[in-house]
Scaffold this motif. Structure first.
Motif, PDB file in Angstrom:
ATOM      1  N   ILE A   1      -7.517  61.704  44.491  1.00 46.00           N
ATOM      2  CA  ILE A   1      -6.112  61.707  44.899  1.00 46.00           C
ATOM      3  C   ILE A   1      -6.052  61.583  46.420  1.00 46.00           C
ATOM      4  CG2 ILE A   1      -3.989  63.099  44.914  1.00 46.00           C
ATOM      5  CD1 ILE A   1      -4.923  64.159  42.157  1.00 46.00           C
ATOM      6  N   SER A   2      -5.213  60.696  46.901  1.00 49.10           N
ATOM      7  CA  SER A   2      -5.292  60.249  48.294  1.00 49.10           C
ATOM      8  C   SER A   2      -4.867  61.284  49.326  1.00 49.10           C
ATOM      9  CB  SER A   2      -4.455  58.972  48.472  1.00 49.10           C
ATOM     10  OG  SER A   2      -3.091  59.243  48.170  1.00 49.10           O
ATOM     11  N   LYS A   3      -4.059  62.254  48.954  1.00 49.94           N
ATOM     12  CA  LYS A   3      -3.561  63.215  49.934  1.00 49.94           C
ATOM     13  C   LYS A   3      -3.465  64.594  49.297  1.00 49.94           C
ATOM     14  CE  LYS A   3       1.337  62.500  48.904  1.00 49.94           C
ATOM     15  NZ  LYS A   3       2.664  62.194  49.444  1.00 49.94           N
TER      16      LYS A   3
ATOM     17  N   LYS B   1      -5.327  55.797  41.560  1.00 46.19           N
ATOM     18  CA  LYS B   1      -5.669  54.484  42.117  1.00 46.19           C
ATOM     19  C   LYS B   1      -4.439  53.675  42.518  1.00 46.19           C
ATOM     20  CE  LYS B   1      -9.921  53.913  39.402  1.00 46.19           C
ATOM     21  NZ  LYS B   1     -10.512  53.219  38.229  1.00 46.19           N
ATOM     22  N   HIS B   2      -3.345  53.875  41.790  1.00 48.29           N
ATOM     23  CA  HIS B   2      -2.200  52.978  41.954  1.00 48.29           C
ATOM     24  C   HIS B   2      -0.944  53.628  42.524  1.00 48.29           C
ATOM     25  CE1 HIS B   2      -4.712  51.034  38.761  1.00 48.29           C
ATOM     26  NE2 HIS B   2      -4.498  49.995  39.540  1.00 48.29           N
ATOM     27  N   GLY B   3      -0.997  54.920  42.837  1.00 51.61           N
ATOM     28  CA  GLY B   3       0.208  55.550  43.364  1.00 51.61           C
ATOM     29  C   GLY B   3      -0.080  56.903  43.976  1.00 51.61           C
ATOM     30  N   GLU B   4       0.912  57.485  44.605  1.00 49.18           N
ATOM     31  CA  GLU B   4       0.764  58.782  45.242  1.00 49.18           C
ATOM     32  C   GLU B   4       1.038  59.899  44.236  1.00 49.18           C
ATOM     33  OE1 GLU B   4       3.163  59.056  48.723  1.00 49.18           O
ATOM     34  OE2 GLU B   4       1.720  57.939  49.937  1.00 49.18           O
ATOM     35  N   VAL B   5       0.310  60.997  44.391  1.00 48.54           N
ATOM     36  CA  VAL B   5       0.475  62.172  43.543  1.00 48.54           C
ATOM     37  C   VAL B   5       0.813  63.360  44.434  1.00 48.54           C
ATOM     38  CG1 VAL B   5      -0.646  63.733  41.922  1.00 48.54           C
ATOM     39  CG2 VAL B   5      -1.183  61.288  41.855  1.00 48.54           C
TER      40      VAL B   5
END
Length: 364
Positions: free
Chosen positions: A272-274, A243-247
């Motif tokens: 996970i965003s990407k 939610k708060h950062g890239e993985v």
């Protein structure tokens, strides 16, 4: 004076000075496990006076754990010492009820080789070095031609296979099937499980230039974080990180517990965003295998480096056949140094208990 008897289940390095001293002090009985029935019979008869059991790496897994024979344990048994870091919690509980100590081996010996394997998985996961494997080099034994043929087609996500171009040309080699070969430096890794092994993994990946976030039940104290020697950010859950950062990479370094079962699942993967990479040197059941395969098939998971498996010792053939997956057969800790270290610690635990102590690394 009659020597106390110690039953050895499995192998060890007989040339160790520590073992030779142990042999001089105790009667060592070596045993090869065959069936539960035979072991029960032997416990009733020729092993009815043993004081300790040394359990090598496989231990009592072939018979379903020591609890399957615990009712036949002789009253003389004082300690069951395992060579591994991990242990069966139910066995530990059952033994405690009978005032029999169970000991394991501290993670000191395993931490170094396991963290080395994580570095290997991480580097090849970002740079895709494993895709230039020997068979392809045999088929295309030309450094310029193979780079070009690897570079310009689309990766077959569904089957996890490289598509090779039939054309000839020049490519620098900075990509494979339009997926970039990257340095881990500057990328974000989330380490799930941050005990001794997880912390050493963090140090090694920090040295590669990665940004470290750790997931643990509770945050380290300020003093503990200072002792790490590198900056690490705490998160209570993987979802919180998502939610708060890239993985860019997830490393599983936690044990198998009811709380960690399928901790990495479809919901987490989708959150996970990407696209990201994943490494598991903890326990296979932490990752939902079907969700992992779906993530690979969709391209959401770019790479998986796995040393442990959900249905171990079986390995899913759908994972074996993929070129975006690197597998090792649960050998993260398997060095000669660690094999000997574990044996020495198990011997020390037995000696401590038989001399009246409670066990150096007692787990129950």
């Amino acid at each position: 004076m009659t020597k106390q008897q110690v039953l050895f289940i499995g192998d060890l390095n007989h040339s160790l000075p520590e073992f030779k001293r142990f042999q001089a002090k105790y009667e060592c009985l070596e045993y090869k496990m065959t069936t539960r029935g035979q072991f029960v019979e032997d416990l009733k008869t020729k092993f009815s006076h043993i004081s300790a059991i040394y359990g090598a790496w496989l231990g009592f897994v072939p018979i379903g754990g020591f609890r399957t024979v615990i009712e036949y344990a002789p009253s003389s048994l004082k300690v069951l010492a395992f060579c591994s870091v991990g242990y069966d919690h139910q066995d530990a509980h059952e033994l405690a009820q009978r005032n029999i100590a169970m000991t394991n081996v501290p993670s000191d010996g395993a931490a170094e080789p396991v963290s080395e394997l994580v570095v290997y998985f991480t580097i090849t996961g970002f740079r895709q070095l494993h895709m230039y494997e020997r068979q392809k080099l045999l088929k295309i034994p030309d450094t310029i031609d193979i780079r070009y043929k690897f570079a310009n087609e689309e990766f077959n996500q569904k089957d996890g296979k490289i598509n090779l171009s039939h054309e000839r040309g020049y490519d620098f080699g900075e990509r494979i099937n339009k997926r970039p070969n990257l340095s881990p430096r500057g990328h974000n890794v989330v380490i799930v499980g941050f005990g001794q092994i997880g912390q050493l993994i963090g140090r090694k990946l920090h040295e590669l230039g990665m940004n470290i976030t750790y997931v643990k039940r509770s945050k380290l104290s300020n003093e503990q974080e200072d002792k790490l020697g590198y900056e690490a950010t705490y998160a209570s859950t993987i979802l919180d990180v998502a939610k708060h950062g890239e993985v860019d990479l997830i490393v599983i370094a936690c044990p198998a517990t009811p709380e960690t079962h399928h901790l990495i699942n479809e919901e987490v993967i989708k959150s996970i965003s990407k696209p990201f990479r994943i490494v598991n040197i903890g326990r296979g059941t932490v990752i939902d295998q079907e969700a992992l395969l779906q993530g690979l098939n969709s391209g959401k998971i770019l790479f998986a480096g796995l040393d442990v498996f959900e249905n171990e010792p079986a390995i899913n053939k759908d994972l074996i056949n993929r070129e975006d997956v690197v597998l090792t057969p649960h050998i993260g800790a398997s060095t000669q140094e660690n094999f000997d270290y574990a044996a020495i610690k198990a011997l020390e635990n037995i000696d401590d208990v038989l001399e009246g102590g409670s066990g150096i690394s007692k787990v129950n």
